[in-house]
Design a protein around this motif. Sequence first.
Motif, short mmCIF file in Angstrom:
data_model
loop_
_atom_site.label_atom_id
_atom_site.label_comp_id
_atom_site.label_asym_id
_atom_site.label_seq_id
_atom_site.Cartn_x
_atom_site.Cartn_y
_atom_site.Cartn_z
N UNK A 30 18.46 20.70 10.41
CA UNK A 30 19.59 22.17 10.03
C UNK A 30 20.77 22.50 10.56
N UNK A 31 21.26 21.11 10.60
CA UNK A 31 22.88 21.36 11.02
C UNK A 31 22.84 20.78 11.89
N UNK A 32 21.92 20.17 12.22
CA UNK A 32 21.88 19.45 14.09
C UNK A 32 21.53 20.25 14.91
N UNK A 33 20.88 21.06 14.37
CA UNK A 33 20.23 21.94 15.72
C UNK A 33 19.17 21.68 15.79
N UNK A 34 17.99 20.97 15.44
CA UNK A 34 17.18 19.96 15.59
C UNK A 34 17.66 18.53 15.22
N UNK A 35 16.56 18.51 15.88
CA UNK A 35 16.35 16.61 15.64
C UNK A 35 14.56 16.13 15.94
N UNK A 36 14.36 15.28 15.00
CA UNK A 36 13.64 14.56 14.34
C UNK A 36 13.90 13.25 15.36
N UNK A 37 13.03 12.43 15.75
CA UNK A 37 12.58 11.03 16.81
C UNK A 37 13.20 10.37 15.23
N UNK A 38 11.54 9.89 14.71
CA UNK A 38 11.95 9.54 13.36
C UNK A 38 11.28 9.89 12.23
N UNK A 39 12.28 9.27 10.94
CA UNK A 39 11.90 10.54 9.71
C UNK A 39 11.46 9.53 8.70
N UNK A 40 10.59 8.98 7.67
CA UNK A 40 10.39 8.18 7.20
C UNK A 40 9.94 9.24 4.93
N UNK A 41 10.47 7.94 4.51
CA UNK A 41 10.32 8.36 3.39
C UNK A 41 8.96 7.84 2.66
N UNK A 42 7.84 9.18 2.20
CA UNK A 42 6.47 7.87 1.74
C UNK A 42 6.35 7.83 0.27
N UNK A 43 6.77 7.11 0.06
CA UNK A 43 6.25 6.22 -1.69
C UNK A 43 5.19 5.38 -1.78
N UNK A 44 4.24 5.78 -0.70
CA UNK A 44 3.04 5.08 -1.00
C UNK A 44 2.33 5.72 -2.69
N UNK A 45 2.01 4.17 -2.98
CA UNK A 45 1.14 4.39 -4.15
C UNK A 45 -0.07 4.36 -4.52
N UNK A 46 -0.30 4.13 -2.88
CA UNK A 46 -2.25 3.84 -2.73
C UNK A 46 -2.52 4.17 -1.42
N UNK A 47 -3.66 4.31 -0.84
CA UNK A 47 -4.23 4.88 0.35
C UNK A 47 -3.82 5.84 1.01
N UNK A 48 -4.03 6.08 2.19
CA UNK A 48 -3.92 7.52 2.40
C UNK A 48 -2.53 8.31 3.07
N UNK A 49 -1.77 7.51 2.68
CA UNK A 49 -0.24 8.27 2.60
C UNK A 49 -0.21 9.14 0.94
N UNK A 50 -0.54 7.82 0.38
CA UNK A 50 -0.85 8.44 -1.33
C UNK A 50 -1.46 10.31 -1.39
N UNK A 51 -3.04 9.51 -1.09
CA UNK A 51 -3.63 10.85 -0.78
C UNK A 51 -3.20 11.69 -0.37
N UNK A 52 -2.34 11.71 0.86
CA UNK A 52 -1.82 13.26 1.44
C UNK A 52 -1.12 13.74 0.65
N UNK A 53 0.24 13.05 -0.42
CA UNK A 53 1.10 12.89 -1.03
C UNK A 53 0.67 13.78 -2.40
N UNK A 54 -1.23 13.59 -2.68
CA UNK A 54 -1.14 14.18 -3.45
C UNK A 54 -2.33 15.65 -3.22
N UNK A 55 -2.42 15.87 -1.68
CA UNK A 55 -3.14 16.96 -1.71
C UNK A 55 -2.76 18.45 -0.94
N UNK A 56 -1.57 17.66 0.07
CA UNK A 56 -0.40 18.59 1.06
C UNK A 56 0.85 17.33 0.84
N UNK A 57 1.45 18.74 1.50
CA UNK A 57 3.19 18.09 1.35
C UNK A 57 3.73 17.58 2.28
N UNK A 58 4.03 15.78 1.62
CA UNK A 58 4.55 15.55 2.46
C UNK A 58 5.17 13.75 2.68
N UNK A 59 6.29 14.12 1.24
CA UNK A 59 7.25 13.32 0.72
C UNK A 59 7.72 12.52 2.05
#
Length: 479
Positions: free
Chosen positions: A352-381
């Motif tokens: 938001x043009x610097x108005x909000x800040x996130x401590x840490x952000x990761x890109x979800x590239x999982x091909x298996x496991x929980x984060x893969x399942x998460x991205x298939x079923x919920x917004x989790x890029x």
Amino acid sequence: MRVSQYYNLDRTQASLDFLDVDIYNDIKLYIDPYAFEIIPSEFSDRCKYYIQNYFDTLLNYIRIGDNSSAQAILLELREPNETHLGVSQEASKGRGLGPFLASKVLSSLQQSEAVQTGLLQSLEESALLIRGVGYDIISDIVTNIIRAELILYTQCMAEHYNIPMEDNVASGPMWNPETKRWYTNLVRLPKTDRGPLLLVPKAIVRKKTNYDIDEYYNHYVLDFLRSQEFRANSGLIEILKNGKERITKKSLEAKYGTEKKEVSIRETLRHPEILETYRETKADKVSSPLDHEELAIIENSTMPDLQKLFENLQKIPKGKKDADAYEKVIEQLISAIFYPDLMYPKLQHNIHDGRKRIDIKYTNIAQKGFFYWLALNYPASHIYIECKNYSLELKNPEFDQLSGRFSPSRGKFGLLVCRNITDKELAIQRCIDTAKDDRGYILILEDNDFEELVDIRQSLDYNNKMFSFFQRKFEKLVM
């Protein structure tokens, strides 16, 4: 000397997003263009576009007979010494194209029926069908084509890990997909006493590229020829004592030839279905990033010490005074524990043009496991992390702060990390309320959770155990 040692990063490969290369010598790893096909990220999308744009441009010039333009965009390819990837035995000096080899590659492409007929569709297929092109050359070509993206990645990682950079460093040739020409610029990059440094995400390197001539020849071309000989009831068939029939590789090579690239080219032109079968197999067969153990062996480095990282976490005093140190240790732990599922960490990421800040952000590239399942079923890029270095009760503002960072495009899942919670049931209920209000999904990780995650990651069956760990927590939000 590795990048981490040269810059005194006080980190090992496990908690670094980039490949911790030797700055004086090459490491026997290669950028695999197919890796971008299986990594769902903006970085991968841009790299895929650059690669296909360059390759289509090159093939189009050759097909219409514009050899001068084809040669011009090939000759600009140079030895990518800045990445320190490849097969040099001496100090890193590049194995790239150069004028002589570029001319040879151009000649092979011009003479290739696979190019003229349209059979050749992607750069990685050149390793199967173009004389003089192997996965080392493809890796070098890709490095040149995506150099602009690697420069941006290097700048982000240098800022993230506090690696010093210099201004007015010659970029080397960069591909412009709009003008379809190479250009150069002066950029900001790290420099060692061996020259500019380009950092490469460890998630995109392999011991060899996904399209491999040995595999293609032995398991697709020869298998196809063997099937043909059986159908023809040919004289190559041998009858064993037990009555079974066989056709040996030796007898096939006696009939068709022993030069695997030549045989592969000839038979693929005659029978394009061989390549189509290979493509289909590769589309379903994910080439996973190298794991911690493989990287340690290739780099001749130590195995990741997750227990030490956890002990570093325990040493940090609770309270706002040590919030930055806490955040950095959490990032190291998460990077090491969840590799290769999460990549491209960004500390103090602005939205938001610097108005909000996130401590840490990761890109979800999982091909298996929980984060893969998460991205298939919920917004989790992307996965968002908020760090709270205290043991007080987590109240609504902490949950609202994290959920306020969510969006359908960025992702709606985050981890609220803290030392320990007094009233766990109330904290979980706040997570449930957030989910029920459609404001996203938040899981809480305390110190004792990280202790368990370290044990899980070090177990043989860590993928299944990790999935169960997060699934138990997540189910409480959606029941």
